[in-house]
Design an enzyme around this catalytic site. Structure first.
Site, mmCIF file in Angstrom:
data_model
loop_
_atom_site.group_PDB
_atom_site.id
_atom_site.type_symbol
_atom_site.label_atom_id
_atom_site.label_comp_id
_atom_site.label_asym_id
_atom_site.label_seq_id
_atom_site.Cartn_x
_atom_site.Cartn_y
_atom_site.Cartn_z
ATOM 1 C CD GLU A 265 -2.685 8.644 7.578
ATOM 2 O OE1 GLU A 265 -3.903 8.883 7.703
ATOM 3 O OE2 GLU A 265 -1.799 9.462 7.882
ATOM 4 C CB CYS A 299 -9.785 7.341 3.499
ATOM 5 S SG CYS A 299 -8.697 8.645 2.951
HETATM 6 P P1 NAD Z 1 -6.908 -3.240 2.683
HETATM 7 O O1 NAD Z 1 -6.799 -3.088 4.155
HETATM 8 O O2 NAD Z 1 -7.668 -4.392 2.157
HETATM 9 O O3 NAD Z 1 -5.424 -3.364 2.042
HETATM 10 C C1 NAD Z 1 -4.426 -2.415 2.285
HETATM 11 C C2 NAD Z 1 -3.056 -3.039 2.066
HETATM 12 O O4 NAD Z 1 -2.791 -4.016 3.080
HETATM 13 C C3 NAD Z 1 -2.896 -3.772 0.747
HETATM 14 O O5 NAD Z 1 -1.626 -3.447 0.212
HETATM 15 C C4 NAD Z 1 -2.980 -5.230 1.161
HETATM 16 O O6 NAD Z 1 -2.348 -6.104 0.255
HETATM 17 C C5 NAD Z 1 -2.283 -5.201 2.490
HETATM 18 N N1 NAD Z 1 -2.578 -6.309 3.419
HETATM 19 C C6 NAD Z 1 -3.681 -7.092 3.476
HETATM 20 N N2 NAD Z 1 -3.589 -7.948 4.525
HETATM 21 C C7 NAD Z 1 -2.420 -7.683 5.142
HETATM 22 C C8 NAD Z 1 -1.770 -8.226 6.297
HETATM 23 N N3 NAD Z 1 -2.324 -9.198 7.029
HETATM 24 N N4 NAD Z 1 -0.587 -7.697 6.662
HETATM 25 C C9 NAD Z 1 -0.024 -6.687 5.956
HETATM 26 N N5 NAD Z 1 -0.590 -6.142 4.848
HETATM 27 C C10 NAD Z 1 -1.769 -6.638 4.451
HETATM 28 O O7 NAD Z 1 -7.480 -1.866 2.124
HETATM 29 P P2 NAD Z 1 -8.045 -1.501 0.673
HETATM 30 O O8 NAD Z 1 -9.338 -2.208 0.444
HETATM 31 O O9 NAD Z 1 -6.975 -1.627 -0.356
HETATM 32 O O10 NAD Z 1 -8.329 0.074 0.846
HETATM 33 C C11 NAD Z 1 -9.513 0.643 1.324
HETATM 34 C C12 NAD Z 1 -9.374 1.070 2.761
HETATM 35 O O11 NAD Z 1 -8.265 1.953 2.921
HETATM 36 C C13 NAD Z 1 -10.583 1.850 3.258
HETATM 37 O O12 NAD Z 1 -10.909 1.426 4.556
HETATM 38 C C14 NAD Z 1 -10.094 3.287 3.263
HETATM 39 O O13 NAD Z 1 -10.791 4.139 4.145
HETATM 40 C C15 NAD Z 1 -8.669 3.107 3.660
HETATM 41 N N6 NAD Z 1 -7.873 4.272 3.285
HETATM 42 C C16 NAD Z 1 -7.458 5.123 4.274
HETATM 43 C C17 NAD Z 1 -6.744 6.259 3.953
HETATM 44 C C18 NAD Z 1 -6.291 7.223 5.015
HETATM 45 O O14 NAD Z 1 -5.441 8.051 4.716
HETATM 46 N N7 NAD Z 1 -6.832 7.176 6.223
HETATM 47 C C19 NAD Z 1 -6.420 6.522 2.609
HETATM 48 C C20 NAD Z 1 -6.832 5.631 1.628
HETATM 49 C C21 NAD Z 1 -7.563 4.500 1.986
#
Ligand code: NAD
Length: 515
Positions: A265, A299
């Site tokens: 997502e 998002c």
């Molecule tokens: P992010 O990608 O920075 O982090 C998300 C998660 O991934 C965190 O728990 C982080 O610690 C983890 N992570 C980071 N690097 C990783 C790796 N290499 N391997 C595994 N896990 C890792 O996202 P964010 O800044 O917390 O959130 C914002 C983003 O999330 C926006 O792009 C938003 O659109 C998206 N989002 C999407 C939805 C959806 O349903 N489509 C919902 C909410 C947020």
């Protein structure tokens, strides 16, 4: 700690005099790196949380698997009954948890409470589902044979979640995964550990009361390293990842390289299209909420606005008035509509995007700066911004990129086909909305030549989905589906079982292979 923060934390029994344990696998532990929870409104440190060491993470994964081998044999309706109790326990703390979301993430209080309500709603849904996760009986071509399609539990499901929905995203996954008979391990965003600790506390108490191992709903706080270790673990059958496109691309590849399952997502870049026949008294406030709500950190936030030439000036005038009236304030305070961005990094993303807009001679219709008022000092407050870039070319950086801040880019179109083409031309495909009262536009929009996003709305903004329908986006948003619809089918392993009740053993398709 400020009194506003300590009131919220103490209402959930969170003591911040000591460092908090950020790992739960039946017992609370954590002796790894310390993560700070920082309030986006004041900049104060709310708590220090001890994350998992690599060994603790490894052990937690082991305990989650052990818990799964017990839990998979609990009858599904009994699992549903435990979910009902989780629902009740969450509802009893709805306002307190909602306030914690507001305190730690920065969204306004009603949205914080709304997020907890989503968790409660999906529990209700999953309680029903626990009696309806039915397989199929398929007609066999062979006499005396039956074919069953049987849904069995999948195993261990890891939930890696983003900062902006620190409660609901876990809830959507936990409820379906739990009803399906899996054990779940949660790795939340490193910047919202308190929400995950508070939720896990509530769930763990219910499990304990029912004699279910706590590791059925485990928690490991941590950052990228913990996320990577979970993604690479062969002991995790499915990774449900919510986050950015950038990280999702890495996670998706890594899970696939070991043939695990994933739900992705990822980011959105959502457009609202306003036709000349639209009811502007509905469209203007909805676009306002879509673009400014959650300070543009959903998002599904509205990031692109396509206005028909006939109504564009009028629409922008009305929208500008709403923008002018919104005042930044403490998201915990009643009547606040605009809270801070979640982090200093997000403020930089905002200012960089505004600089870029200026460098390409975009018109900044309103906003464009950070707030410097004294009472907001320490907080990450930015002005909701509307810009009109010179070019509407959807392959330009500004149109094709998700900037996670309250910036709305607008452009003028002449016919619906052009607007749909722009809507579909970006890499992401999460949500979109059309404003019209003409049936013919509606038919085009939701049909084969219409919007290619996962969520396709009509006279409803891009954000604020309900749990009943499947939620998720196409293309660069990752094709994931969560919550309602058929989403539960991903949380089980399907077995196609052919059973022979006859005295013969005929081969399928009439193949003859004598003994
Ligand atoms: P992010 O990608 O920075 O982090 C998300 C998660 O991934 C965190 O728990 C982080 O610690 C983890 N992570 C980071 N690097 C990783 C790796 N290499 N391997 C595994 N896990 C890792 O996202 P964010 O800044 O917390 O959130 C914002 C983003 O999330 C926006 O792009 C938003 O659109 C998206 N989002 C999407 C939805 C959806 O349903 N489509 C919902 C909410 C947020």
């Amino acid at each position: 700690l400020s009194s506003r923060a300590s009131t919220v934390l103490s209402s959930l029994g969170i003591s911040t005099t000591d460092e908090l344990s950020g790992v739960y696998d039946g017992e609370w532990r954590g002796s790894g790196e310390i993560f700070k929870s920082v309030c986006p409104t004041t900049g104060e440190t709310l708590a220090r949380v001890k994350s998992a060491t690599p060994q603790e993470l490894h052990d937690a994964l082991g305990r989650t698997r052990e818990a799964y081998t017990i839990f998979r044999n609990v009858p599904a309706p009994r699992r549903g009954e435990i979910l009902r109790q989780i629902r009740e326990a969450l509802a009893a703390k709805r306002n307190e948890l909602g306030a914690l979301v507001s305190l730690e993430m920065g969204k306004i209080r009603t949205e914080g409470v709304g997020e907890v309500q989503e968790f409660i709603d999906i529990c209700d849904y999953a309680v029903g589902l626990s009696r309806m996760m039915n397989g199929n009986m398929v007609a066999s071509e062979r006499p005396g044979h039956s074919i069953l399609e049987v849904p069995n539990p999948l195993g261990v499901v890891a939930v890696l979640s983003a900062f902006n929905f620190p409660v609901a995203v876990y809830g959507w996954n936990l409820a379906l995964s739990f009803a399906a008979g899996n054990a779940t391990i949660w790795k939340p965003s490193p910047t919202t550990p308190l929400c995950s600790i508070a939720v896990t506390n509530i769930v763990a108490r219910v499990l304990e009361n029912n004699g279910i191992p706590g590791a059925v709903a485990g928690l490991v706080t941590g950052g990228k390293d913990a996320g990577e270790a979970i993604v690479e673990s062969r002991g995790v059958e499915m990774v449900s990842f919510t986050g950015s496109e950038r990280v999702g691309r890495i996670v998706g590849k890594n899970v696939m390289s070991r043939f695990g399952k994933s739900i992705l997502e990822l980011g959105g870049n959502n457009a609202s299209i306003v036709m000349p026949d639209a009811d502007l008294s509905l469209a203007v406030p909805s676009v306002f909420f879509g673009a400014v709500g959650t300070a543009g950190q959903r998002c599904t936030s509205t990031r692109r606005l396509y206005l028909h030439r006939d109504i564009a000036p009028q629409f922008l005038d009305r929208l500008k008035k709403l923008y002018a009236a919104v005042k930044p304030a403490d998201p915990l305070a009643e009547n606040t509509l605009l809270g801070p961005l979640h982090s200093k990094g997000a403020v930089k993303t905002f200012t960089d995007a505004v600089e870029h807009l200026k460098s390409i001679d975009a018109e900044i219709v309103t906003g464009g700066s950070i707030y410097n008022e004294a009472h907001l000092n320490g907080g990450n407050f930015v002005q909701p911004t509307i810009s009109i870039p010179k070019s509407a070319d959807p392959t330009d950086y500004i149109w094709k990129t998700e900037t996670f801040a309250p910036i709305l880019n607008a452009a003028v179109f002449d016919d619906l086909e052009q607007a749909i083409e722009w809507n579909n031309a970006v890499p992401q495909g999460l949500s979109s909305s059309l404003w019209t009262r003409d049936m013919r536009n509606l038919g085009k929009w939701i049909g084969p030549s219409g919007s290619d996003t996962g969520i396709v709305n009509v006279n409803v903004g891009t954000s604020g989905a309900e749990i009943g329908a499947a939620f998720g986006g196409n293309k660069g948003t990752g094709w994931g589906r969560e919550s309602g619809g058929d989403a539960w089918k991903q949380y089980v392993r399907w077995s196609s079982c052919t059973i022979n009740f006859s005295d013969n053993a005929p081969l399928a398709q009439g193949v003859n292979f004598p003994a």
